[in-house]
Design an enzyme around this catalytic site. Structure first.
Site, PDB file in Angstrom:
ATOM      1  N   CYS A  68      92.039 131.107  79.500  1.00 19.08           N
ATOM      2  CA  CYS A  68      91.189 131.834  78.592  1.00 19.08           C
ATOM      3  C   CYS A  68      90.020 131.170  78.011  1.00 19.08           C
ATOM      4  CB  CYS A  68      91.784 132.616  78.253  1.00 19.08           C
ATOM      5  SG  CYS A  68      90.520 134.633  77.162  1.00 19.08           S
TER       6      CYS A  68
ATOM      7  N   CYS B 163      89.146 132.810  74.434  1.00 16.05           N
ATOM      8  CA  CYS B 163      90.832 133.130  73.294  1.00 16.05           C
ATOM      9  C   CYS B 163      90.318 131.282  72.908  1.00 16.05           C
ATOM     10  CB  CYS B 163      92.179 132.726  74.208  1.00 16.05           C
ATOM     11  SG  CYS B 163      91.832 134.761  75.085  1.00 16.05           S
TER      12      CYS B 163
END
Length: 105
Positions: free
Chosen positions: A32, A35
């Protein structure tokens, strides 16, 4: 220090051990992009908020926790007090993350 939690039993133990302290949980994944972007900031908040417990959970490694906490997207930040969720939001928003912590401590 940010603690990594890998299963539901450890997650529940961390919430119990925290007692009345605020617990901030970062649900993320290695693949991600957002993230990865917010991770260093999340870690830096440990120094700023010494009485707060910071936990990170990789949703791929700890699917039982992600399912239990009803995480639908990454990153998702959940905030707990006395073992109960008191706040939640999704997205890599540094300002919102810090402001939410400030409002709950």
């Amino acid at each position: 220090m940010v603690k990594s939690v890998g299963n539901l039993a450890d997650f529940e133990a961390e919430l119990k051990a925290a007692g009345e302290k605020l617990v901030v949980v970062d649900f993320s994944a290695t693949w991600c992009g957002p993230c990865k972007m917010i991770k260093p900031f999340f870690h830096s908040l440990c120094d700023k908020f010494g009485d707060v417990v910071f936990i990170e959970i990789d949703v791929d490694d700890a699917q039982d926790v992600a399912t239990h906490c009803d995480v639908k997207c990454m990153p998702t930040f959940q905030f707990y007090k006395n073992g109960k969720k008191v706040q939640e939001f999704s997205g890599a928003n540094k300002e919102k993350l810090e402001e939410t912590i400030k409002s709950l401590v």
